[in-house]
Design an enzyme around this catalytic site. Sequence first.
Site, PDB file in Angstrom:
ATOM      1  N   CYS A  98       0.860  -1.186   0.000  1.00  0.00           N
ATOM      2  CA  CYS A  98       0.000   0.000   0.000  1.00  0.00           C
ATOM      3  C   CYS A  98       0.895   1.234   0.000  1.00  0.00           C
ATOM      4  O   CYS A  98       2.118   1.129   0.140  1.00  0.00           O
ATOM      5  CB  CYS A  98      -0.857  -0.006   1.263  1.00  0.00           C
ATOM      6  SG  CYS A  98       0.159  -0.082   2.759  1.00  0.00           S
ATOM      7  N   HIS A 145       4.740  -5.857   8.554  1.00  0.00           N
ATOM      8  CA  HIS A 145       4.612  -7.260   8.952  1.00  0.00           C
ATOM      9  C   HIS A 145       4.897  -8.185   7.780  1.00  0.00           C
ATOM     10  O   HIS A 145       4.013  -8.882   7.307  1.00  0.00           O
ATOM     11  CB  HIS A 145       3.222  -7.519   9.507  1.00  0.00           C
ATOM     12  CG  HIS A 145       3.045  -6.954  10.876  1.00  0.00           C
ATOM     13  ND1 HIS A 145       1.884  -6.400  11.316  1.00  0.00           N
ATOM     14  CD2 HIS A 145       3.913  -6.859  11.915  1.00  0.00           C
ATOM     15  CE1 HIS A 145       2.029  -5.991  12.563  1.00  0.00           C
ATOM     16  NE2 HIS A 145       3.259  -6.243  12.946  1.00  0.00           N
ATOM     17  N   CYS A 196       2.698   5.970   8.863  1.00  0.00           N
ATOM     18  CA  CYS A 196       1.820   6.257   7.720  1.00  0.00           C
ATOM     19  C   CYS A 196       0.866   7.406   8.040  1.00  0.00           C
ATOM     20  O   CYS A 196       0.348   7.514   9.161  1.00  0.00           O
ATOM     21  CB  CYS A 196       1.026   4.995   7.396  1.00  0.00           C
ATOM     22  SG  CYS A 196      -0.163   5.238   6.073  1.00  0.00           S
ATOM     23  N   HIS A 242      -1.526  -5.434  18.617  1.00  0.00           N
ATOM     24  CA  HIS A 242      -0.954  -4.931  17.364  1.00  0.00           C
ATOM     25  C   HIS A 242      -0.263  -3.588  17.614  1.00  0.00           C
ATOM     26  O   HIS A 242      -0.806  -2.722  18.294  1.00  0.00           O
ATOM     27  CB  HIS A 242      -2.064  -4.767  16.321  1.00  0.00           C
ATOM     28  CG  HIS A 242      -1.550  -4.536  14.932  1.00  0.00           C
ATOM     29  ND1 HIS A 242      -1.030  -3.320  14.535  1.00  0.00           N
ATOM     30  CD2 HIS A 242      -1.461  -5.348  13.862  1.00  0.00           C
ATOM     31  CE1 HIS A 242      -0.649  -3.406  13.262  1.00  0.00           C
ATOM     32  NE2 HIS A 242      -0.897  -4.633  12.836  1.00  0.00           N
ATOM     33  N   GLU A 261       0.174  -0.986  15.854  1.00  0.00           N
ATOM     34  CA  GLU A 261      -0.560   0.229  15.485  1.00  0.00           C
ATOM     35  C   GLU A 261      -1.570   0.604  16.567  1.00  0.00           C
ATOM     36  O   GLU A 261      -1.694   1.775  16.944  1.00  0.00           O
ATOM     37  CB  GLU A 261      -1.282   0.029  14.146  1.00  0.00           C
ATOM     38  CG  GLU A 261      -2.038   1.285  13.722  1.00  0.00           C
ATOM     39  CD  GLU A 261      -3.015   1.034  12.580  1.00  0.00           C
ATOM     40  OE1 GLU A 261      -2.650   0.343  11.617  1.00  0.00           O
ATOM     41  OE2 GLU A 261      -4.149   1.529  12.674  1.00  0.00           O
ATOM     42  N   CYS A 270      -8.205   2.686   6.586  1.00  0.00           N
ATOM     43  CA  CYS A 270      -7.502   3.443   5.541  1.00  0.00           C
ATOM     44  C   CYS A 270      -7.997   3.013   4.156  1.00  0.00           C
ATOM     45  O   CYS A 270      -8.525   1.913   3.984  1.00  0.00           O
ATOM     46  CB  CYS A 270      -5.990   3.266   5.656  1.00  0.00           C
ATOM     47  SG  CYS A 270      -5.405   1.698   5.052  1.00  0.00           S
ATOM     48  N   SER A 289      -2.472  -7.697  10.118  1.00  0.00           N
ATOM     49  CA  SER A 289      -3.912  -7.574  10.357  1.00  0.00           C
ATOM     50  C   SER A 289      -4.702  -7.531   9.055  1.00  0.00           C
ATOM     51  O   SER A 289      -5.703  -8.232   8.884  1.00  0.00           O
ATOM     52  CB  SER A 289      -4.158  -6.297  11.172  1.00  0.00           C
ATOM     53  OG  SER A 289      -5.516  -6.023  11.258  1.00  0.00           O
ATOM     54  N   ASN A 290      -4.252  -6.707   8.102  1.00  0.00           N
ATOM     55  CA  ASN A 290      -5.062  -6.585   6.891  1.00  0.00           C
ATOM     56  C   ASN A 290      -5.071  -7.888   6.103  1.00  0.00           C
ATOM     57  O   ASN A 290      -6.053  -8.223   5.451  1.00  0.00           O
ATOM     58  CB  ASN A 290      -4.610  -5.382   6.056  1.00  0.00           C
ATOM     59  CG  ASN A 290      -3.314  -5.626   5.342  1.00  0.00           C
ATOM     60  OD1 ASN A 290      -3.307  -6.145   4.248  1.00  0.00           O
ATOM     61  ND2 ASN A 290      -2.184  -5.275   5.966  1.00  0.00           N
TER      62      ASN A 290
END
Length: 403
Positions: free
Chosen positions: A55, A85, A147, A175, A177, A283, A313-314
């Site tokens: 991304c 990750h 980010c 996590h 973030e 996001c 995670s994503n």
Amino acid sequence: MADTYFRKGFGLKGEIEGALVSDYHSALVEEVRSRGYELTSGDLTVRLAREFGFCYGVDRAVEYAYETRSKFPDKRIFLVGEIIHNPHVNAKLSTMGIVIVRRGELGEFDFAGVTADDVVIMPAFGVTKEAFDRLRGVGCVLVDTTCGSVLNVWKRVESYARDGFTSVIHGKYQHEETRATASQAGKFPGGHFIVVRDMGEARLLCEFIAHGGSAADLRQRFRVASSPDFEPERDLQRVGVANQTTMLSGESLAIAAELRGAMVARYGDVEAARRFRTFDTICSATQDRQDAVLRLLEDSVDVMVVIGGYNSSNTTHLAALCARRVPTFHVEDSGGIDPERGVIRHKPVGGHAEMETAGWLPATARVVGVTAGASTPNNKVGETIERVFATRGISDVGATLAG
Ligand code: SF4
């Protein structure tokens, strides 16, 4: 601060571009893209989601790490945890002499070995306020790759704390973030947070807000996922919802709606409007990847392969979306597919351990869908496509392209 804190790049893209291409580019992926995201050879078709892989935030963080190496060739360079990750990318940075700082026994990063002469890179998902303050105290050069989409969530949490609202964060507390996001509540005295992992946990808060209940039970349940002196009666009177950028957007929206309903049940419409705030902080890159894989699944797909770190995670959310529709295999890396043995090493959706499955690509399967999380480089996607074909006995995908 200006000389030791960098967050806008060093303007060295020209110097590092060749290395980035050789480390992460895939000619096969570019070819598949140019053919409408589809490649057929023999009786097998591989379809690629139209949005997948790196991304904008990851692109930027990785570039910035490479630029940092170029900018400070003689300095020791540390990285707080992982840049993203993905094991392959982190290993590449290690080979460039960038040292990964790990968490100590108490779960905090151990900066004991970092001195004012060193350079420290902060990852795309950011670091906690406490870690940032400790590093500023060391006086080293800081390269901040956090980010912009993560910074947007931080601003939201900061504004909640400033205005006396507790942040309810939909995310995974472990996590990086989410830890970093939650810590932003501490920028204001009396700022609080609580992290809910899913709708089940959100409903515990809703029940307490709407009908009361045992504050002790709630404190115990969220003891590691809330601010240290969290008091449910006091701190759930005004709440603002935010989310980790990589959650399933539908679930985040549903959680916000449920919390709003609980506030209305407790305070009535007019007062609830003064006590409840929400802002969707998924996001756009996460959203695009989720939308693209759902579109891919609208056509017939027999098996899905999702590539990305198990702690990404994503990626795990992409795998969860796919597993609702078709047999899905989440592999950490292309190496998870062993064409010789016809075996795939993967982590089942919702499972805790990696496992091997034989015969994962049955002879009846004609279409394999492929996608990758935001931290997976294209070369790993390309290698995965090659291994999918090789499992079917088609070892020369390159010849297909030439034809
Ligand atoms: S997944 Fe989203 S928030 Fe995370 S680095 Fe990528 S663009 Fe930024």
